[in-house]
Structure formats: C-alpha cells, structure tokens
Write an enzyme that holds these catalytic residues in place. Structure first.
Site, PDB file in Angstrom:
ATOM      1  N   HIS A  99       0.834  -1.213   0.000  1.00 23.73           N
ATOM      2  CA  HIS A  99       0.000   0.000   0.000  1.00 23.73           C
ATOM      3  C   HIS A  99       0.871   1.267   0.000  1.00 23.73           C
ATOM      4  O   HIS A  99       0.559   2.238  -0.690  1.00 23.73           O
ATOM      5  CB  HIS A  99      -0.971   0.002   1.184  1.00 23.73           C
ATOM      6  CG  HIS A  99      -1.904  -1.181   1.166  1.00 23.73           C
ATOM      7  ND1 HIS A  99      -2.665  -1.531   2.249  1.00 23.73           N
ATOM      8  CD2 HIS A  99      -2.190  -2.087   0.196  1.00 23.73           C
ATOM      9  CE1 HIS A  99      -3.377  -2.619   1.945  1.00 23.73           C
ATOM     10  NE2 HIS A  99      -3.098  -2.970   0.711  1.00 23.73           N
ATOM     11  N   HIS A 123      -9.302  -1.854  -5.126  1.00 22.55           N
ATOM     12  CA  HIS A 123      -8.201  -2.205  -4.232  1.00 22.55           C
ATOM     13  C   HIS A 123      -7.219  -3.138  -4.934  1.00 22.55           C
ATOM     14  O   HIS A 123      -6.010  -3.088  -4.671  1.00 22.55           O
ATOM     15  CB  HIS A 123      -8.683  -2.812  -2.910  1.00 22.55           C
ATOM     16  CG  HIS A 123      -7.550  -2.979  -1.944  1.00 22.55           C
ATOM     17  ND1 HIS A 123      -7.044  -1.935  -1.203  1.00 22.55           N
ATOM     18  CD2 HIS A 123      -6.750  -4.047  -1.682  1.00 22.55           C
ATOM     19  CE1 HIS A 123      -5.999  -2.361  -0.513  1.00 22.55           C
ATOM     20  NE2 HIS A 123      -5.798  -3.643  -0.780  1.00 22.55           N
ATOM     21  N   ASP A 169      -3.277  -2.537  -5.154  1.00 22.24           N
ATOM     22  CA  ASP A 169      -2.269  -3.548  -4.810  1.00 22.24           C
ATOM     23  C   ASP A 169      -1.328  -3.802  -5.989  1.00 22.24           C
ATOM     24  O   ASP A 169      -0.108  -3.893  -5.809  1.00 22.24           O
ATOM     25  CB  ASP A 169      -2.944  -4.890  -4.471  1.00 22.24           C
ATOM     26  CG  ASP A 169      -3.396  -4.974  -3.020  1.00 22.24           C
ATOM     27  OD1 ASP A 169      -2.956  -4.157  -2.189  1.00 22.24           O
ATOM     28  OD2 ASP A 169      -4.196  -5.886  -2.726  1.00 22.24           O
ATOM     29  N   HIS A 215      -0.636 -10.875  -5.320  1.00 16.96           N
ATOM     30  CA  HIS A 215       0.760 -10.501  -5.055  1.00 16.96           C
ATOM     31  C   HIS A 215       1.751 -11.473  -5.707  1.00 16.96           C
ATOM     32  O   HIS A 215       2.752 -11.052  -6.276  1.00 16.96           O
ATOM     33  CB  HIS A 215       1.013 -10.444  -3.556  1.00 16.96           C
ATOM     34  CG  HIS A 215       0.083  -9.513  -2.833  1.00 16.96           C
ATOM     35  ND1 HIS A 215      -0.049  -8.191  -3.177  1.00 16.96           N
ATOM     36  CD2 HIS A 215      -0.769  -9.717  -1.802  1.00 16.96           C
ATOM     37  CE1 HIS A 215      -0.938  -7.618  -2.378  1.00 16.96           C
ATOM     38  NE2 HIS A 215      -1.394  -8.527  -1.536  1.00 16.96           N
TER      39      HIS A 215
HETATM   40 ZN   LIG Z   1      -3.941  -4.564  -0.370  1.00 20.11          ZN
END
Ligand SMILES: [Zn+2]
Length: 310
Positions: free
Chosen positions: A81, A244, A248, A271
């Site tokens: 973030h 979001h 990310d 991720h």
């Molecule tokens: Zn996040």
C-alpha cells in the site's frame, strides 16, 4: 530550452505510527528524502545493526497474504500500500525507516500514505526519471478453466491498468468486478488510493487462530460475512473491491524499482502472480528498455505534472 522529466523525493521527513495488519504490533514509520538514483530503501532501524532492504523484483521473498521484501533474515511485510502511494505520486527516491517487521496498515488503503507524502512535500531532483518501457508483451498464467488466472504487460505509451475479479459473493456481485485506471487521468489519489483491503469474517477467524490478521478490523478493512458488508459506513466506492486490486497491483509492480510504461491487465491476479510477472519481464531483455525524457512535454500524460492532492 526544454525541461527534463526529473526524479522525485520528499522535501522533508514525515512520520506515522500504527499497527501491522497481521502482527498487530505497534510500528513507527519515518519517510525521509533520498539522493537521486537511491531508489526506495526500507531500513529496519529496530535491529541491533540497522539493515537496508532496497526494493527490487528479487527482493520480494514471500507473497502469501501480502508482499514481503527481505535482505538476509531482515524482512518487511505488507509493503504494497505504501509502494502504491509512491507509484501514484511518482516518488523515485525515499528512505523508509521502520521499527518492526510490518508496515502499519493505517486505514487499510493507500490514502494515509498519500496524505503523508503530500504533507512532506514533493521535491524535483537534478536527475532524469528512468522508466522501464515495455516493448514486447509478457504474460504469466496459472490454472485451467474455472481456476485460471493471468497477468500481462503490453506496450503502451503511458501507464494503465485493468483488473477483473471473479468473486462469488452477494456483496461483491452487486458491484463492478472489472475496472480500468489510466495514470494519464491524474486522479490516482481520488479514484484508487482510498480503496481499502477486504476480508471475510470466516477467513479472519481462521487467520487469527494462526496468529495472523491480529491488527485487522472494521477501521482498516472492508469486512464481509456470507451475505453483506459489515462496516456501518458501507463502501467508499461502489467498485471498491476491484479498485483495491488495482491499488495492490500498482504497489506490487512498483517493486520493480522504476515506473513502468505499459498496459497491465489481469484476471484474478494477486501478489504472487504480480511478482512473477515482473520476473518474467526481467527474464526477457528484449521485452523492455530503460528510457528518460529530456523534454517533459514529450512524456506520457500523468507523469510530468505533480499529482493533485485529492
Ligand atoms: Zn492490499
């Protein structure tokens, strides 16, 4: 005379105190100016000998739940973030002094970091900003049929991201599952930075039993049960979930160490896959080149002008 597109750092230092989302541990963060070509360097100042962890695609050593970077045994969890805010504001050089193993979650979005960086002030430096321009598409893909997911970088004269999620949940179904964001809009702070992380109560209970999500709650995440959003104020954007995921992705991709000139598109990525995509790009030397802009007027939209506050 033309003006080059310059690197950016902070004008002064700024501090924040919060708790780690997973550790629940109190942590202090000090963001400090850094010289041209330093890049972004995390420094674990709580260790007997402070350890520097410079960001790079290879510095990412764990991508379960969040992006973790490390150098030897020194780690920093949940960097995405803060990295997203740096990407959104075009910060090239920064020291991030941290007193624990995890970046504070603050409000669960990037907006507190945007506020901190903006408050410290952004300084233009006497060195050209270096971009990684994608010149051939690269893609990573996993799974088949219903479990398929992928992420791709394609040539684009600017930076844009499109993301699609596929959550089978009543509170998510009713909102947008796909969103596209272009840096050229200049509206990162307004349109993306405020989107919060999200989780489900049943997962949170399981994570807590395993010593995770100890700092998580309704003040730093969107929390859902099997049917609805439990936060009394509801959502900040009607498509906050997928926004979001863009937030990310911007943070994960900024771990490359230089801003991308590319179009990123992804379906159910996260991720792990975002980092795999960076490594795939770096493995193909003919797929990218490093570029600077001697005349900032020739740079793609969204990079030359300092970002608007909100
Ligand atoms: Zn996040």
């Amino acid at each position: 005379m033309s003006k080059m597109l310059a690197q950016r750092t902070l004008k002064s230092l700024t501090k924040a105190v919060g708790v780690g989302l997973h550790s629940g541990q109190r942590v202090e963060l000090t963001l400090r100016p850094a010289a041209p070509d330093t890049g972004i360097v995390f420094r674990r100042v709580d260790l007997p000998q402070p350890v520097d962890i410079a960001i790079s695609a290879q510095s990412v050593t764990d991508t379960r739940l969040a992006s973790t970077i490390s150098s030897g045994s020194a780690k920093v969890h949940t960097v995405e973030h803060l990295m997203s805010a740096c990407a959104g504001l075009g910060i090239d050089n920064l020291y991030v002094d941290i007193t624990a193993e995890e970046v504070p979650i603050l409000d669960g979005s990037a907006s507190s970091f945007v506020f901190l960086l903006q408050s410290a002030g952004i300084e233009l430096q006497a060195a050209p900003k270096r971009f990684i321009r994608v010149i051939k598409p690269v893609e990573v893909r996993e799974g088949e049929g219903a479990s398929t997911k992928w992420a791709r970088l394609s040539p684009y004269e600017g930076y844009k991201l499109s993301f699609e999620i596929d959550f089978d949940h009543p509170a998510v179904d009713s909102t947008g599952q796909r969103v596209e964001f272009d840096m050229g809009s200049g509206a990162y702070s307004r349109d993306i930075a405020r989107a919060r992380t999200f989780g489900f109560t049943k997962d949170v209970e399981m994570m807590r039993a395993n010593g995770l999500a100890l700092g998580g709650g309704l003040d730093n995440a969107i929390v859902m049960d099997d049917y609805k959003v439990l936060n009394s104020d509801g959502l900040r954007y009607n498509d906050e979930f997928v926004k979001h995921k863009i937030l990310d992705a911007m943070g994960d991709l900024y771990l490359l160490g230089k801003p991308l000139l590319a179009a990123y598109s992804a379906f159910r990525s996260g991720h792990a896959m975002n980092n795999k995509l960076l490594r795939e790009l770096l493995a193909h030397k003919d797929a990218y080149e490093v570029v600077t802009f001697e005349d900032e007027k020739k740079a793609p939209r969204g990079f030359a002008t300092l970002a608007r506050a909100w």
